[in-house]
Scaffold this motif. Structure first.
Motif, PDB file in Angstrom:
ATOM      1  N   ASN A  45      -6.984   9.900   4.693  1.00 29.33           N
ATOM      2  CA  ASN A  45      -6.477   8.883   3.788  1.00 29.33           C
ATOM      3  C   ASN A  45      -7.546   8.536   2.766  1.00 29.33           C
ATOM      4  O   ASN A  45      -8.679   8.190   3.133  1.00 29.33           O
ATOM      5  N   THR A  46      -7.184   8.602   1.492  1.00 33.51           N
ATOM      6  CA  THR A  46      -8.158   8.363   0.420  1.00 33.51           C
ATOM      7  C   THR A  46      -8.630   6.923   0.398  1.00 33.51           C
ATOM      8  O   THR A  46      -9.834   6.638   0.241  1.00 33.51           O
ATOM      9  N   LEU A  47      -7.708   5.980   0.561  1.00 35.19           N
ATOM     10  CA  LEU A  47      -8.066   4.563   0.499  1.00 35.19           C
ATOM     11  C   LEU A  47      -9.005   4.178   1.635  1.00 35.19           C
ATOM     12  O   LEU A  47     -10.016   3.491   1.422  1.00 35.19           O
ATOM     13  N   ALA A  48      -8.692   4.610   2.850  1.00 34.93           N
ATOM     14  CA  ALA A  48      -9.510   4.247   4.003  1.00 34.93           C
ATOM     15  C   ALA A  48     -10.880   4.905   3.971  1.00 34.93           C
ATOM     16  O   ALA A  48     -11.812   4.428   4.630  1.00 34.93           O
ATOM     17  N   SER A  49     -11.028   5.992   3.212  1.00 38.40           N
ATOM     18  CA  SER A  49     -12.300   6.710   3.160  1.00 38.40           C
ATOM     19  C   SER A  49     -13.240   6.210   2.075  1.00 38.40           C
ATOM     20  O   SER A  49     -14.369   6.695   1.978  1.00 38.40           O
ATOM     21  N   LYS A  50     -12.799   5.273   1.267  1.00 41.92           N
ATOM     22  CA  LYS A  50     -13.646   4.770   0.186  1.00 41.92           C
ATOM     23  C   LYS A  50     -14.833   3.992   0.729  1.00 41.92           C
ATOM     24  O   LYS A  50     -14.713   3.249   1.708  1.00 41.92           O
ATOM     25  N   VAL A  51     -15.972   4.161   0.084  1.00 48.44           N
ATOM     26  CA  VAL A  51     -17.199   3.494   0.527  1.00 48.44           C
ATOM     27  C   VAL A  51     -17.066   1.977   0.404  1.00 48.44           C
ATOM     28  O   VAL A  51     -17.543   1.222   1.265  1.00 48.44           O
ATOM     29  N   MET A  69     -13.428  -6.013  14.989  1.00 49.67           N
ATOM     30  CA  MET A  69     -13.908  -4.695  14.597  1.00 49.67           C
ATOM     31  C   MET A  69     -13.046  -3.598  15.214  1.00 49.67           C
ATOM     32  O   MET A  69     -12.700  -2.621  14.549  1.00 49.67           O
ATOM     33  N   PHE A  70     -12.685  -3.762  16.491  1.00 48.08           N
ATOM     34  CA  PHE A  70     -11.832  -2.761  17.123  1.00 48.08           C
ATOM     35  C   PHE A  70     -10.455  -2.724  16.460  1.00 48.08           C
ATOM     36  O   PHE A  70      -9.869  -1.654  16.287  1.00 48.08           O
ATOM     37  N   PHE A  71      -9.947  -3.892  16.084  1.00 50.46           N
ATOM     38  CA  PHE A  71      -8.657  -3.941  15.399  1.00 50.46           C
ATOM     39  C   PHE A  71      -8.724  -3.213  14.061  1.00 50.46           C
ATOM     40  O   PHE A  71      -7.809  -2.453  13.703  1.00 50.46           O
ATOM     41  N   MET A  72      -9.809  -3.410  13.306  1.00 48.51           N
ATOM     42  CA  MET A  72      -9.945  -2.747  12.013  1.00 48.51           C
ATOM     43  C   MET A  72     -10.141  -1.239  12.179  1.00 48.51           C
ATOM     44  O   MET A  72      -9.683  -0.449  11.362  1.00 48.51           O
ATOM     45  N   VAL A  73     -10.821  -0.842  13.265  1.00 50.62           N
ATOM     46  CA  VAL A  73     -10.923   0.587  13.564  1.00 50.62           C
ATOM     47  C   VAL A  73      -9.538   1.163  13.815  1.00 50.62           C
ATOM     48  O   VAL A  73      -9.199   2.257  13.343  1.00 50.62           O
ATOM     49  N   GLY A  74      -8.718   0.419  14.547  1.00 49.46           N
ATOM     50  CA  GLY A  74      -7.352   0.859  14.779  1.00 49.46           C
ATOM     51  C   GLY A  74      -6.549   0.971  13.500  1.00 49.46           C
ATOM     52  O   GLY A  74      -5.757   1.914  13.326  1.00 49.46           O
ATOM     53  N   VAL A  75      -6.743   0.021  12.573  1.00 45.55           N
ATOM     54  CA  VAL A  75      -6.034   0.069  11.290  1.00 45.55           C
ATOM     55  C   VAL A  75      -6.459   1.305  10.489  1.00 45.55           C
ATOM     56  O   VAL A  75      -5.616   2.009   9.900  1.00 45.55           O
ATOM     57  N   LEU A  76      -7.765   1.579  10.449  1.00 48.81           N
ATOM     58  CA  LEU A  76      -8.253   2.751   9.723  1.00 48.81           C
ATOM     59  C   LEU A  76      -7.666   4.050  10.293  1.00 48.81           C
ATOM     60  O   LEU A  76      -7.182   4.905   9.559  1.00 48.81           O
ATOM     61  N   ILE A  77      -7.727   4.179  11.623  1.00 47.74           N
ATOM     62  CA  ILE A  77      -7.207   5.401  12.240  1.00 47.74           C
ATOM     63  C   ILE A  77      -5.700   5.510  12.042  1.00 47.74           C
ATOM     64  O   ILE A  77      -5.165   6.612  11.873  1.00 47.74           O
ATOM     65  N   THR A  78      -5.009   4.378  12.034  1.00 42.38           N
ATOM     66  CA  THR A  78      -3.565   4.407  11.790  1.00 42.38           C
ATOM     67  C   THR A  78      -3.254   4.933  10.399  1.00 42.38           C
ATOM     68  O   THR A  78      -2.345   5.763  10.213  1.00 42.38           O
ATOM     69  N   LEU A  79      -4.006   4.476   9.396  1.00 44.21           N
ATOM     70  CA  LEU A  79      -3.801   4.974   8.034  1.00 44.21           C
ATOM     71  C   LEU A  79      -4.061   6.476   7.955  1.00 44.21           C
ATOM     72  O   LEU A  79      -3.284   7.224   7.345  1.00 44.21           O
ATOM     73  N   HIS A  80      -5.139   6.927   8.577  1.00 50.00           N
ATOM     74  CA  HIS A  80      -5.440   8.359   8.577  1.00 50.00           C
ATOM     75  C   HIS A  80      -4.362   9.149   9.323  1.00 50.00           C
ATOM     76  O   HIS A  80      -3.959  10.241   8.881  1.00 50.00           O
ATOM     77  N   SER A  81      -3.893   8.604  10.449  1.00 54.89           N
ATOM     78  CA  SER A  81      -2.921   9.330  11.262  1.00 54.89           C
ATOM     79  C   SER A  81      -1.592   9.488  10.543  1.00 54.89           C
ATOM     80  O   SER A  81      -0.992  10.573  10.547  1.00 54.89           O
TER      81      SER A  81
END
Length: 338
Positions: A45-51, A69-81
């Protein structure tokens, strides 16, 4: 040795005085490493990969509780998935919900143990994770380490599915669905890794609880040996070539980090161990007290003893004082009095 202890005490006192700055700074660095590792494993995901997004999330995670932090990690992985496919996103939501409901909700302070496993895989030192987790969290780190392993192997499955779906054919789609169905059911590598991590954590945590001298360091050595032998032996059983160099380097790095953590917690002085036995009406007690070496406090106590020339207070004397202290019997009160 005294010079190293003085340096440790200086760093410790500085961290205590500047705790309001040091703690958020370390949390920011740790959060930044975690989010960068997540984007390394899931880069779809382009948005989740931005610095900018990663830095903003790290700042928020440094100021908010660990569960955020764990919740935000889950959100990032969800966007990528979901960027890979709807099926991959749905499978991850099920995995994330299970991890959150079973463990994170009740033990949010052990979130770092879940995230440490993927970080170690990204750093190519995966076998350092169980030794560090066992040293910091003990037996309580067993379940979160398994959760971290599941997240890592799901990232491998997502990468394989993304590779298959690059060419949209019926065969590739069927193979992708097969990979998703086997991500938790018949993944021999994942279950082998779980067994190795579990054995390492169990041995290290159990031996660390014993009361004999140098039990903590023996526990680290035992966990390191179990980690190396178990990894090599499991490789032969599964039928895969094990990179012995990675296993050795990762295990040794984990052992070194565990020793550094132990040194930060305190160096034990086994030569001045005190043992006391006493009893009361209900129990018979065996007390073993091992003092920590602290150069600054040792100097202060030495000066006071030379100046005041008072007898040294030991554990046995403290216990005798407690047992010899008379108790105060209060008169019973009548609840019917107004």
């Amino acid at each position: 040795m005294s010079g190293i202890l003085n340096l440790k005490n200086t760093i410790r006192e500085f961290c205590r005085k500047q705790d309001e700055i040091i703690t958020p700074l370390f949390r920011f660095i740790w959060s930044l490493i975690v989010f960068m590792s997540v984007n390394k494993l899931f880069n779809y995901n382009t948005l989740a990969s931005k610095v900018e997004v990663v830095i903003l999330l790290a700042i928020l995670a440094a100021l908010l509780p660990d569960g955020f932090m764990f919740f935000m990690v889950g959100v990032l992985i969800t966007l990528h998935s979901f960027s890979v496919s709807l099926e991959v996103g749905a499978v991850f939501i099920v995995i994330f919900t299970a991890i959150y409901c079973v463990f994170v909700r009740f033990f949010p302070h052990y979130v770092y143990a879940i995230l440490l496993v993927p970080v170690c895989y990204v750093l190519h030192i995966p076998f350092a994770a169980p030794i560090i987790i066992a040293m910091v969290a003990g037996l309580a780190g067993l379940v979160p380490s398994i959760c971290g392993i599941v997240l890592y192997y799901f990232s491998l499955c997502a990468a394989e599915v993304a590779r298959l779906l690059e060419v949209e054919t019926a065969e590739n789609e069927i193979e992708a669905l097969k990979q998703l169905s086997e991500v938790l059911m018949s993944n021999k590598d994942m279950y082998t890794t779980i067994i190795i991590f579990a054995l390492t954590i169990l041995v290290t945590a159990i031996v660390k609880k014993f009361s004999f001298d140098f039990a903590i360091y023996i526990a680290i050595a035992a966990g390191t040996i179990i980690n190396i032998i178990g990894s090599i032996f499991a490789g032969f059983i599964v039928g895969q070539d094990v990179e012995i160099g990675i296993v050795l380097i990762g295990s040794l790095i984990g052992a070194v980090i565990a020793i550094v953590i132990r040194f930060g917690q305190g160096v034990l002085d086994y030569q001045h161990t005190e043992r006391v036995q006493f009893e009361d009406d209900d129990y018979y007690y065996y007390v073993k007290a091992v003092p920590k070496i602290d150069s600054e406090k040792a100097k202060e106590k030495g000066v006071k003893r030379r100046e005041e020339k008072k007898p040294v207070e030991t554990v046995s004397s403290r216990v005798r004082d407690i047992l010899d202290t008379p108790t105060l019997d209060l008169p019973e009160t009548d609840d019917n009095l107004v």
